[in-house]
Design a protein around this motif. Sequence first.
Motif, mmCIF file in Angstrom:
data_model
loop_
_atom_site.group_PDB
_atom_site.id
_atom_site.type_symbol
_atom_site.label_atom_id
_atom_site.label_comp_id
_atom_site.label_asym_id
_atom_site.label_seq_id
_atom_site.Cartn_x
_atom_site.Cartn_y
_atom_site.Cartn_z
ATOM 1 N N GLY A 185 0.872 -1.179 -0.104
ATOM 2 C CA GLY A 185 -0.068 0.028 0.133
ATOM 3 C C GLY A 185 0.740 1.236 -0.174
ATOM 4 O O GLY A 185 2.009 1.306 0.578
ATOM 5 N N GLU A 186 0.430 2.225 -0.565
ATOM 6 C CA GLU A 186 1.250 3.259 -0.495
ATOM 7 C C GLU A 186 0.103 4.546 -0.136
ATOM 8 O O GLU A 186 -1.033 4.862 -0.820
ATOM 9 C CB GLU A 186 1.682 3.915 -1.924
ATOM 10 N N VAL A 187 0.249 5.268 0.818
ATOM 11 C CA VAL A 187 -0.675 6.664 1.198
ATOM 12 C C VAL A 187 0.295 7.572 1.263
ATOM 13 O O VAL A 187 1.330 7.754 1.971
ATOM 14 C CB VAL A 187 -1.118 6.272 2.689
ATOM 15 N N SER A 188 0.054 8.681 0.597
ATOM 16 C CA SER A 188 0.881 9.681 0.127
ATOM 17 C C SER A 188 0.380 11.184 0.073
ATOM 18 O O SER A 188 -0.758 11.233 -0.061
ATOM 19 C CB SER A 188 1.716 9.379 -0.979
ATOM 20 N N THR A 189 1.145 12.143 -0.173
ATOM 21 C CA THR A 189 0.715 13.334 -0.630
ATOM 22 C C THR A 189 0.492 13.219 -1.838
ATOM 23 O O THR A 189 0.647 12.223 -2.916
ATOM 24 C CB THR A 189 2.035 14.159 -0.559
ATOM 25 N N VAL A 190 -0.792 14.084 -2.632
ATOM 26 C CA VAL A 190 -1.107 14.021 -3.914
ATOM 27 C C VAL A 190 0.216 13.968 -4.938
ATOM 28 O O VAL A 190 1.044 14.485 -4.444
ATOM 29 C CB VAL A 190 -1.880 15.410 -4.194
ATOM 30 N N ASN A 191 0.197 13.415 -5.875
ATOM 31 C CA ASN A 191 1.147 12.821 -6.599
ATOM 32 C C ASN A 191 1.137 13.013 -8.183
ATOM 33 O O ASN A 191 0.275 12.681 -8.783
ATOM 34 C CB ASN A 191 1.470 11.311 -6.364
ATOM 35 N N ASP A 192 2.088 13.503 -8.694
ATOM 36 C CA ASP A 192 2.237 13.602 -10.372
ATOM 37 C C ASP A 192 3.480 12.750 -10.466
ATOM 38 O O ASP A 192 4.725 13.263 -10.564
ATOM 39 C CB ASP A 192 2.192 15.026 -10.822
ATOM 40 N N ASP A 193 3.218 11.522 -11.195
ATOM 41 C CA ASP A 193 4.141 10.846 -11.560
ATOM 42 C C ASP A 193 5.059 11.130 -12.538
ATOM 43 O O ASP A 193 6.037 10.883 -12.875
ATOM 44 C CB ASP A 193 3.872 8.950 -11.815
ATOM 45 N N GLU A 194 4.395 12.099 -13.467
ATOM 46 C CA GLU A 194 5.123 12.712 -14.567
ATOM 47 C C GLU A 194 6.289 13.636 -14.249
ATOM 48 O O GLU A 194 7.274 13.902 -14.842
ATOM 49 C CB GLU A 194 4.331 13.445 -15.489
ATOM 50 N N THR A 195 6.483 14.366 -13.041
ATOM 51 C CA THR A 195 7.436 15.225 -12.673
ATOM 52 C C THR A 195 7.706 15.045 -11.182
ATOM 53 O O THR A 195 8.639 15.591 -10.958
ATOM 54 C CB THR A 195 6.665 16.692 -12.597
ATOM 55 N N ASP A 196 7.317 14.026 -10.353
ATOM 56 C CA ASP A 196 7.658 14.019 -8.944
ATOM 57 C C ASP A 196 8.891 13.011 -8.688
ATOM 58 O O ASP A 196 9.162 12.858 -7.431
ATOM 59 C CB ASP A 196 6.577 14.181 -8.074
ATOM 60 N N ASN A 197 9.428 12.089 -9.563
ATOM 61 C CA ASN A 197 10.361 11.063 -9.559
ATOM 62 C C ASN A 197 11.618 11.565 -9.884
ATOM 63 O O ASN A 197 11.910 11.999 -10.958
ATOM 64 C CB ASN A 197 10.011 9.996 -10.216
ATOM 65 N N TRP A 198 12.521 11.487 -9.096
ATOM 66 C CA TRP A 198 14.099 11.804 -9.372
ATOM 67 C C TRP A 198 14.777 10.420 -9.275
ATOM 68 O O TRP A 198 15.015 10.075 -8.055
ATOM 69 C CB TRP A 198 14.832 12.734 -8.460
ATOM 70 N N PHE A 199 15.129 9.635 -10.350
ATOM 71 C CA PHE A 199 15.632 8.416 -10.395
ATOM 72 C C PHE A 199 17.304 8.584 -10.342
ATOM 73 O O PHE A 199 17.782 9.516 -11.012
ATOM 74 C CB PHE A 199 15.529 7.494 -11.717
ATOM 75 N N ARG A 200 18.100 7.707 -9.415
ATOM 76 C CA ARG A 200 19.546 7.920 -9.648
ATOM 77 C C ARG A 200 20.088 7.576 -10.700
ATOM 78 O O ARG A 200 20.925 8.127 -11.469
ATOM 79 C CB ARG A 200 19.829 6.815 -8.732
ATOM 80 N N ASP A 201 19.497 6.541 -11.498
ATOM 81 C CA ASP A 201 19.973 6.159 -12.935
ATOM 82 C C ASP A 201 19.199 6.712 -14.082
ATOM 83 O O ASP A 201 17.819 6.694 -13.736
ATOM 84 C CB ASP A 201 20.223 4.606 -13.012
ATOM 85 N N PRO A 202 19.601 7.038 -15.140
ATOM 86 C CA PRO A 202 18.886 7.752 -16.192
ATOM 87 C C PRO A 202 17.698 6.607 -16.891
ATOM 88 O O PRO A 202 18.260 5.783 -17.761
ATOM 89 C CB PRO A 202 19.612 8.086 -17.314
ATOM 90 N N ILE A 203 16.564 6.659 -16.216
ATOM 91 C CA ILE A 203 15.275 5.590 -16.779
ATOM 92 C C ILE A 203 14.348 6.040 -16.711
ATOM 93 O O ILE A 203 14.073 7.256 -16.328
ATOM 94 C CB ILE A 203 15.405 4.253 -15.826
ATOM 95 N N GLY A 204 13.374 5.764 -17.507
ATOM 96 C CA GLY A 204 11.955 6.178 -17.697
ATOM 97 C C GLY A 204 11.059 5.742 -16.613
ATOM 98 O O GLY A 204 11.330 5.076 -15.805
ATOM 99 N N ARG A 205 9.701 6.460 -16.660
ATOM 100 C CA ARG A 205 8.887 5.881 -15.445
ATOM 101 C C ARG A 205 7.689 5.189 -16.141
ATOM 102 O O ARG A 205 7.197 4.499 -15.325
ATOM 103 C CB ARG A 205 8.355 7.196 -14.836
ATOM 104 N N PHE A 206 7.586 5.410 -17.541
ATOM 105 C CA PHE A 206 6.359 4.648 -17.961
ATOM 106 C C PHE A 206 6.852 3.788 -19.156
ATOM 107 O O PHE A 206 8.105 3.888 -19.847
ATOM 108 C CB PHE A 206 5.393 5.563 -18.619
ATOM 109 N N PRO A 207 6.174 2.612 -19.361
ATOM 110 C CA PRO A 207 6.641 1.808 -20.642
ATOM 111 C C PRO A 207 6.355 2.146 -21.963
ATOM 112 O O PRO A 207 5.592 3.143 -22.005
ATOM 113 C CB PRO A 207 5.793 0.402 -20.271
#
Length: 227
Positions: A185-207
Motif C-alpha cells: 500500500g502507498e498512502v501519500s501526498t497528492v502525486n504527479d508521477d510525470e514530474t515528481d520522481n528523481w531516479f538515480r540512474d537515467p531511466i523512464g517511468r512509463f513503458p
Amino acid sequence: MKRSEINEILREGAAFIAQHGFVLPPFAFWSPQEFAAHRPAIGPLLEARLGWDITDYGQGRFADLGLFLFTVRNGRQADLKAGGGMCYAEKIMISRQNQISPMHRHYLKAEDIINRGGATLAIELFGAAEDGSFDANAGGVVYCDGVRRAFSAGEVLHLAPGESVTLMPGDWHAFWGEGGDVLIGEVSTVNDDETDNWFRDPIGRFPEIEEDEAPLHLLAPDYARIA
Ligand SMILES: [Fe+2]
C-alpha cells in the motif's frame, strides 16, 4: 512492453490483490469501451490518472525491474498549492520476488509504504547530499509505524505484513519482494508521477507499449487516447 504481456500481468495482479482481500473500485474493471462511454462524467478520474499503471521503467525487463500499481485515489495539485483540501493519494502495488523498483526519491511527495500482505517487503535506503542528490555514504532517519529508526547508507529495512515506513521527500529508496511477491500500500501526498520522481540512474517511468492485441483494461498512460 507488449500489450499482451501487460494484459497477462493485469490478470495476475488483479487476482493477487483479490487473494489478499483488497477490493478495487468498479472502474478498475471497465473495458476501454465502458471508459469511453463514461467519459463525460469522469474528468477528475482521468486528470488524477487513477487506475492501472504497470511499468518496466522503459527497460524491457519487467521481471527484474518493474512495478505493478493501481492508483485508488489522487487529490488535486491546486489544493496542495493552496495549502488545504484534497492533498492525499493512495496506491496499491505489487512487487514480485526480487523485482526491483529502482533507486529514487521524490521532490514533493511524502509516502507511507505499507506491507499489505504476502512476503517480506525489502526497502533499501540512502540519505541525500546537501543538494538533494544521491549520496552513497549518507544515512538518515525514518519512522516505521511511528517509531524512530536510524539507518546507515544502503541499509535494507525488512517489513513484514502490517508494517510500514514513512519516507519523506529526499529519502532515497529502492524496494522489492523478498521470499515471494508482496502486496504494497502507498498512502501519500497528492502525486504527479510525470514530474515528481528523481531516479538515480537515467531511466523512464512509463513503458513503451507495442500494441499486439487489444487492451483488457486501459492503463492511466492510455487515457490521452480518450481524453
Ligand atoms: Fe517512492
